[in-house]
Design a protein around this motif. Structure first.
Motif, PDB file in Angstrom:
ATOM      1  N   ALA A   1       0.777  -1.216   0.026  1.00 38.29           N
ATOM      2  CA  ALA A   1      -0.197  -0.134   0.195  1.00 38.29           C
ATOM      3  C   ALA A   1       0.908   1.188   0.078  1.00 38.29           C
ATOM      4  N   SER A   2       1.966   1.357   0.767  1.00 34.49           N
ATOM      5  CA  SER A   2       2.785   2.493   1.088  1.00 34.49           C
ATOM      6  C   SER A   2       3.645   2.820  -0.263  1.00 34.49           C
ATOM      7  N   LEU A   3       3.889   1.758  -0.905  1.00 32.57           N
ATOM      8  CA  LEU A   3       4.816   1.831  -2.037  1.00 32.57           C
ATOM      9  C   LEU A   3       4.093   2.349  -3.072  1.00 32.57           C
ATOM     10  N   SER A   4       2.885   1.712  -3.302  1.00 36.46           N
ATOM     11  CA  SER A   4       1.796   1.945  -4.401  1.00 36.46           C
ATOM     12  C   SER A   4       1.449   3.620  -4.148  1.00 36.46           C
ATOM     13  N   ALA A   5       1.153   4.139  -2.997  1.00 32.36           N
ATOM     14  CA  ALA A   5       0.907   5.277  -2.742  1.00 32.36           C
ATOM     15  C   ALA A   5       1.991   6.300  -3.270  1.00 32.36           C
ATOM     16  N   VAL A   6       3.220   6.050  -2.953  1.00 31.84           N
ATOM     17  CA  VAL A   6       4.357   6.684  -3.266  1.00 31.84           C
ATOM     18  C   VAL A   6       4.586   6.990  -4.768  1.00 31.84           C
ATOM     19  N   TRP A   7       4.225   5.904  -5.413  1.00 35.66           N
ATOM     20  CA  TRP A   7       4.289   5.842  -6.719  1.00 35.66           C
ATOM     21  C   TRP A   7       3.052   6.656  -7.432  1.00 35.66           C
ATOM     22  N   PHE A   8       1.888   6.494  -6.828  1.00 36.51           N
ATOM     23  CA  PHE A   8       0.791   7.436  -7.437  1.00 36.51           C
ATOM     24  C   PHE A   8       1.039   8.989  -7.137  1.00 36.51           C
ATOM     25  N   LEU A   9       1.654   9.483  -6.062  1.00 39.81           N
ATOM     26  CA  LEU A   9       2.008  10.701  -5.842  1.00 39.81           C
ATOM     27  C   LEU A   9       3.148  11.259  -6.837  1.00 39.81           C
ATOM     28  N   SER A  10       4.000  10.302  -6.730  1.00 41.57           N
ATOM     29  CA  SER A  10       5.006  10.703  -7.773  1.00 41.57           C
ATOM     30  C   SER A  10       4.723  10.839  -9.183  1.00 41.57           C
ATOM     31  N   CYS A  11       3.842  10.134  -9.752  1.00 37.67           N
ATOM     32  CA  CYS A  11       3.403  10.253 -10.973  1.00 37.67           C
ATOM     33  C   CYS A  11       2.590  11.349 -11.270  1.00 37.67           C
ATOM     34  N   LEU A  12       1.727  11.591 -10.368  1.00 38.92           N
ATOM     35  CA  LEU A  12       0.873  12.969 -10.215  1.00 38.92           C
ATOM     36  C   LEU A  12       1.749  14.193 -10.230  1.00 38.92           C
ATOM     37  N   ALA A  13       2.748  13.934  -9.418  1.00 37.45           N
ATOM     38  CA  ALA A  13       3.730  15.358  -9.309  1.00 37.45           C
ATOM     39  C   ALA A  13       4.400  15.469 -10.755  1.00 37.45           C
ATOM     40  N   MET A  14       4.839  14.316 -11.374  1.00 37.53           N
ATOM     41  CA  MET A  14       5.746  14.474 -12.738  1.00 37.53           C
ATOM     42  C   MET A  14       4.658  15.257 -13.887  1.00 37.53           C
ATOM     43  N   SER A  15       3.353  14.875 -13.713  1.00 39.49           N
ATOM     44  CA  SER A  15       2.465  15.132 -14.813  1.00 39.49           C
ATOM     45  C   SER A  15       2.398  16.437 -14.590  1.00 39.49           C
ATOM     46  N   THR A  16       2.799  17.310 -13.685  1.00 40.98           N
ATOM     47  CA  THR A  16       2.444  18.734 -13.669  1.00 40.98           C
ATOM     48  C   THR A  16       3.661  19.219 -14.453  1.00 40.98           C
ATOM     49  N   PHE A  17       4.833  18.783 -14.532  1.00 42.26           N
ATOM     50  CA  PHE A  17       6.016  19.663 -15.018  1.00 42.26           C
ATOM     51  C   PHE A  17       5.769  19.767 -16.767  1.00 42.26           C
ATOM     52  N   THR A  18       5.233  19.029 -17.254  1.00 44.33           N
ATOM     53  CA  THR A  18       5.008  18.962 -18.889  1.00 44.33           C
ATOM     54  C   THR A  18       3.923  20.136 -19.105  1.00 44.33           C
TER      55      THR A  18
ATOM     56  N   TYR B   1      14.031  17.645 -10.259  1.00 35.66           N
ATOM     57  CA  TYR B   1      15.235  16.825  -9.908  1.00 35.66           C
ATOM     58  C   TYR B   1      14.544  15.944  -8.742  1.00 35.66           C
ATOM     59  N   LEU B   2      13.933  16.534  -7.795  1.00 36.19           N
ATOM     60  CA  LEU B   2      13.448  15.844  -6.581  1.00 36.19           C
ATOM     61  C   LEU B   2      12.303  14.842  -7.000  1.00 36.19           C
ATOM     62  N   VAL B   3      11.549  15.247  -7.722  1.00 36.20           N
ATOM     63  CA  VAL B   3      10.278  14.425  -8.107  1.00 36.20           C
ATOM     64  C   VAL B   3      10.626  13.420  -9.109  1.00 36.20           C
ATOM     65  N   PHE B   4      11.780  13.665  -9.915  1.00 32.86           N
ATOM     66  CA  PHE B   4      12.107  12.681 -11.101  1.00 32.86           C
ATOM     67  C   PHE B   4      12.899  11.673 -10.063  1.00 32.86           C
ATOM     68  N   SER B   5      13.624  11.963  -9.396  1.00 36.53           N
ATOM     69  CA  SER B   5      14.435  10.864  -8.322  1.00 36.53           C
ATOM     70  C   SER B   5      13.480  10.051  -7.615  1.00 36.53           C
ATOM     71  N   ALA B   6      12.448  10.722  -7.104  1.00 32.63           N
ATOM     72  CA  ALA B   6      11.652   9.915  -6.242  1.00 32.63           C
ATOM     73  C   ALA B   6      10.530   8.943  -7.273  1.00 32.63           C
ATOM     74  N   ILE B   7      10.412   9.211  -8.311  1.00 31.36           N
ATOM     75  CA  ILE B   7       9.527   8.578  -9.086  1.00 31.36           C
ATOM     76  C   ILE B   7      10.551   7.346  -9.771  1.00 31.36           C
TER      77      ILE B   7
END
Length: 1027
Positions: free
Chosen positions: A605-622, A766-772
């Protein structure tokens, strides 16, 4: 595959793509320069003079057309009246309204200084690859206005003037340049323009006491060239809407006024022609190079001897504006003056006519007759000479093509066989002029110029179809060859041998010999031989290994290329044009864990949540603008978060190294001594980030205040940058090979660079990309273990000794000395790396998307001008394009270093060979490359031309990147430990202690409690671990 090893494959990939990248320049952008042409000049009677005895050319480097003519408040107001908008170039405006002719000069891509000046002064558009020779000595001795003049004096930048000085007849061009140290982006650049104006004044002052110089200046056909770089430098540093840029326009206008008055007073004969223009414009973000209209539209104002007076119309509403105006010039308040637009190369033809010299030999400019103060007969004569100059180039190029072609196909519109030869058409125009039909002669000359340019175009594209087919066969051959190699190496393990036949060898060899023979006859460039070699070699190899493709298809049909991958490639192609497409991909990818079922989500659950939030954060940069302005606060926030990440690691190191779980107090690992030196080095890296934050803020504020870059800041900045990049070497003194520690070290190594060389939100990216990336590595491994354990529970039972052990750790009855499985007759240990499976295609696709994100998330790399050099000024404030470019590329490459390291670790955790996924990506990525190859344009809008070139180069370089990244990955993760139980077996294979390893693992299973740390023996006899 015995014939193609992993290393050899990577070398072939890099060489092939680097060679084929150059193909677009052999096809689409061949240099137009030829030699051997006769020169043409308007014939005049001895009693008649040229339109002017001398010409003065002002080039405001980087001046946009709209900024030159718009009204703005005073840049540095001293009273309320100064806030009222007014023209900032009143002298130039007076030339437009009262003395001369004006319009917009449209430039071509690349909108850089070298190609812009070549078009203005030589009248030719160099091939696009010539931009790589910018800021260097001119490598081609092409003809120019300066070379046609009796003498030319020039003042300005050391990056522009020498190439014309050394390209002309020795002694004909004098170049006076300032030192590079004056090109300081941290200082007010008006000093560059003042230098030029002051030295021009010195020349004319010296002429009053120097008789030799005086006599030289009094000759006819002399040219004065003033290169004014201040606007370009100011625009880069402060943007073209800044008060600094607008003030520089005032400085240029005042300087042009003073030089104009100086020259008129010196000669006092009204025989001087003046031309003011720019080499390129400037985007709102202080950059240029691509085809954005702000970069391609420059002002053109001509006045003086031989130039037509302005064509004035009643001052009416905008809807009834004078001819030539559009929405672009609606706010210039010049609607009553006709606007005459030209192509940039036309300016060279205009200046040659005014100065009374021959048209430059390679000029393709069309003389703008509306700028000439001449009678209709003189315009007809000038137009005919202009056409003859273009036709002469066609004649020389056609003769060259005839001499190198086995069967030449002439250009029909100028074919003698059809009675349309150039000579007959010129003779017809001459008859019209002699008969007094001047208007008709001008129309026929204009049409003949179009035909001549069409003929040059025909010869330029003569070999297009042949080369395009050849290159297409090469790319298709590479794709098939790469897929064949992947199947053979990573699916079939090289067990299918190649099958060559004598007939096949003869056919492919004969084809290559035939191509080479045609190249020898036509004296083709050496690159043609390479273009022909690759498709023959690739297709011959594919033909020899056709059985590998058949066997691979039967064994794993569709495991490499799936319908999802096809759709993904389409999305990637759109992503090159619309960055927002990547946003959609990340939003869709955020829900990937759901596909694996509820039980997987509950366990992770926690790993999936981190992935979910990281993807949403990455989606904002473009979704954010690719072109950014400096924001010190965002830089500080990004740097502070990097420091927080480092501190959290030091605090929760045991938690992180235990794969994000709290180690039991009784475990032996918790009693191990801490690596204090390693932790200290991590602390040093955190300190370097803090120092980078402090020094970057200080430097940025100092540069914004135009106080220059303090020397101490520059030195400390360089020390921090270099020291941070060397920290991985220091960690070798106290190695910690856990994969999470290695990832953190790499993250902290590059963090100071992303602080110092950042102007906005790049640090947050750079932070979000590293997290994802980290969550991707852990999630892929979790999915792999989950799916493997689910499959093995259904299909495998291992029996050792007198007990049979199921994969869930349950003992069952069995014979005392046998080992059996329900699916395999005889278990055996796997090789060091497992074969590829269908699920590995997903890993390759995710890698592909992340790689594209590294390109496009913080800027649009398909646009040359979307990456600002502003941050580089904190380390190199003096103009040095190569050094500054290296620093910019360093920042752009950091995300690729991160993704290569993470993929290398993922390969180890999944048990996949390091090259396998890289090779899959290299194969499928060229589907995009081939598409972009066919849509490359060399005509149309300059924005389209620049974008299509960039798209092809990026797509082709992607394969080179992937090949290089595998080497980077191997270096980054050398000796890293991923902490998998299966590593014990792999080490046992190497050490010859297989039996002990297997018994040890089975003992763990028998004594296990069935939780997430249990191990199992898979259906192939290998030991796997589940986390």
């Amino acid at each position: 595959m015995a014939g193609i090893s992993r290393l050899r494959f990577l070398v072939i990939a890099m060489v092939f793509h680097l060679v084929y990248i150059y193909s677009i320049f052999d096809i689409y952008f061949v240099s137009p320069i030829v030699s051997g042409m006769s020169l043409f000049q308007i014939e005049r009677s001895p009693a008649s003079n040229a339109p002017a005895d001398r010409l003065v050319l002002f080039v405001g480097d980087g001046l946009r057309a709209d900024k030159a003519f718009q009204a703005h408040p005073e840049p540095y107001p001293k009273s309320d009246d100064d806030l009222v908008p007014r023209p900032l170039a009143p002298f130039l405006r007076s030339r437009v309204l009262e003395h001369g002719t004006f319009g917009v000069s449209h430039t071509r891509v690349p909108t850089e200084s070298r190609p812009g000046h070549v078009a203005l002064i030589a009248g030719l558009y160099e091939d696009v690859s010539a931009v790589t020779t910018g800021w260097k000595m001119n490598p081609v001795n092409f003809d120019s206005l300066f070379n046609r003049s009796r003498h030319t004096w020039s003042w300005g930048s050391p990056d522009i003037l020498p190439m014309f000085e050394h390209g002309a007849v020795p002694g004909r061009v004098d170049a006076f340049t300032y030192g590079h140290e004056l090109e300081d982006f941290s200082q007010d650049a008006v000093v560059l323009d003042y230098w030029v104006f002051d030295h021009v004044k010195e020349l004319f002052a010296d002429a009053r006491t120097n008789r030799t110089l005086y006599n030289q200046l009094k000759q006819d056909k002399v040219v004065f060239f003033l290169h004014l770089l201040g606007l370009d430098t100011t625009g880069h540093a402060y943007r073209p809407y800044s008060k600094e840029y607008l003030n520089n326009i005032k400085v240029v206008d005042q300087g042009v006024k003073e030089i104009t008055e100086l020259i008129n007073n010196f000669y006092n004969d009204d025989r001087t022609a003046f031309v003011f223009t720019a080499d390129h414009g400037m985007s709102d973000w202080g950059s240029h190079g691509d085809g954005h209209p702000d970069n391609t539209r420059t002002p053109l104002i001509a006045w003086g001897s031989g130039v037509a007076k302005p064509q004035l119309y009643p001052d009416t509403a905008v809807a009834a504006a004078a001819p030539g105006h559009d929405d672009y010039s609606s706010d210039w308040n010049l609607n009553n003056v006709q606007r005459h637009d030209v192509a940039q190369a036309d300016v060279a033809a205009l200046m040659s006519y005014l100065a009374g010299v021959e048209f430059p030999a390679n000029s393709v400019g069309e003389l703008p007759l509306s700028y000439l103060a001449a009678n209709i007969r003189d315009k007809a004569e000038a137009s005919l000479v202009n056409a003859q100059c273009i036709l002469e180039q066609y004649r020389v190029k056609e003769e060259h093509k005839k001499a190198t072609e086995l069967r030449y196909r002439p250009y029909r519109a100028l074919s003698e066989d059809h009675g349309l030869g150039a000579r007959s058409r010129v003779a017809d125009i001459r008859q019209l002029i002699d008969a007094g039909s001047y208007e008709e002669a001008i129309e026929e000359s204009a049409a003949l110029m179009k035909v001549g340019l069409g003929g040059l175009r025909y010869l330029q594209t003569y070999d297009w179809m042949f080369l395009r087919v050849l290159i297409t066969l090469g790319y298709l051959g590479w794709i098939t060859f790469a897929l064949t190699t992947v199947v053979d190496l990573h699916v079939l393990n090289g067990r299918v041998r190649p099958s060559r036949t004598m007939a096949g060898t003869v056919v492919f060899s004969a084809g290559l010999v035939g191509l080479y023979a045609s190249f020898v006859v036509s004296k083709s460039p050496v690159t043609y031989y390479a273009y022909a070699l690759f498709p023959v070699v690739f297709w011959e190899e594919v033909f020899a290994r056709r059985e590998s493709l058949r066997e691979g298809r039967r064994q794993l049909f569709g495991h490499i290329k799936t319908g999802g991958e096809n759709a993904n490639c389409c999305y990637q192609a759109l992503g090159y044009i619309h960055r927002e497409v990547l946003t959609v991909l990340f939003i869709l990818g955020a829900f990937w864990p759901v596909v694996n079922g509820i039980s997987f989500l509950q366990k992770h659950a926690s790993l999936s949540a981190v992935w979910f939030l990281s993807c949403l954060a990455m989606s904002t940069f473009t979704l954010l603008p690719a072109l950014k302005t400096e924001d010190v606060n965002l830089i500080m926030v990004g740097g502070a978060l990097m420091v927080v990440i480092g501190l959290l690691y030091l605090i929760f190191e045991d938690f992180v190294l235990a794969d994000f779980s709290w180690p039991e107090k009784s475990s032996s690992s918790s009693s191990l001594p801490r690596n204090h030196l390693g932790r200290s080095l991590v602390g040093v890296q955190i300190g370097l980030i803090l120092l980078a934050i402090f020094i970057t803020r200080s430097s940025a504020l100092s540069l914004q205040a135009k106080q220059g870059l303090p020397l101490g800041n520059q030195v400390v900045g360089w020390v921090v940058l270099v020291a941070s990049l060397l920290m991985p070497l220091a960690h070798r003194l106290a190695p910690n090979n856990h994969y999470m520690h290695r990832i953190l070290v790499i993250f902290l190594t590059c963090a100071p660079t992303f602080v110092i060389l950042t102007i906005s939100y790049e640090g947050l990216f750079y932070l979000v990309f590293s997290a994802i990336l980290v969550s991707w590595v852990r999630l892929e491994h979790a999915v792999h273990v989950f799916s493997s354990s689910s499959n093995s529970k259904k299909s495998s039972v291992a029996v050792v000794g007198d007990k049979a052990v199921a994969t869930n750790g349950t003992a069952v009855a069995a014979a005392p000395t046998t080992t059996t499985t329900t699916t395999e007759p005889e278990p055996k240990l796997p090789p060091p790396f497992r074969p590829l499976t269908l699920h590995d295609a997903r890993v390759a696709l995710f890698f592909f998307v992340l790689l594209q994100s590294a390109f496009f998330s913080t800027g649009n790399i398909a646009s040359i001008s979307s990456f600002s050099l502003e941050s580089v000024y904190r380390l190199i404030p003096i103009f040095d394009p190569f050094s500054q470019g290296v620093l910019l590329i360093l920042k752009l490459m950091i995300p690729f270093a991160l993704i290569s390291a993470n993929l290398g670790i993922l390969n180890r955790r999944l048990g996949v060979a390091p090259s396998a996924l890289f090779m899959v990506v290299m194969a499928v990525s060229d589907v995009l490359t081939l598409y972009f190859f066919w849509v490359v344009k060399d005509e149309g809008s300059w924005l389209e031309i620049g974008s299509t070139i960039s798209h092809f180069v990026i797509a082709s370089l992607l394969c080179v990147f992937v090949a290089a990244l595998e080497g980077v990955s191997s270096w980054f993760i050398a000796g890293v430990e991923v902490g998998e139980p299966g590593d014990v077996v792999k080490k046992a294979v190497a050490n010859g202690t297989v039996a002990e390893a297997v018994l040890g693992k089975v003992g763990e299973v028998l004594g296990g409690d069935g939780d997430e740390d249990e191990s199992f023996v898979d259906a192939n006899g290998g030991v796997e671990g589940r986390n």
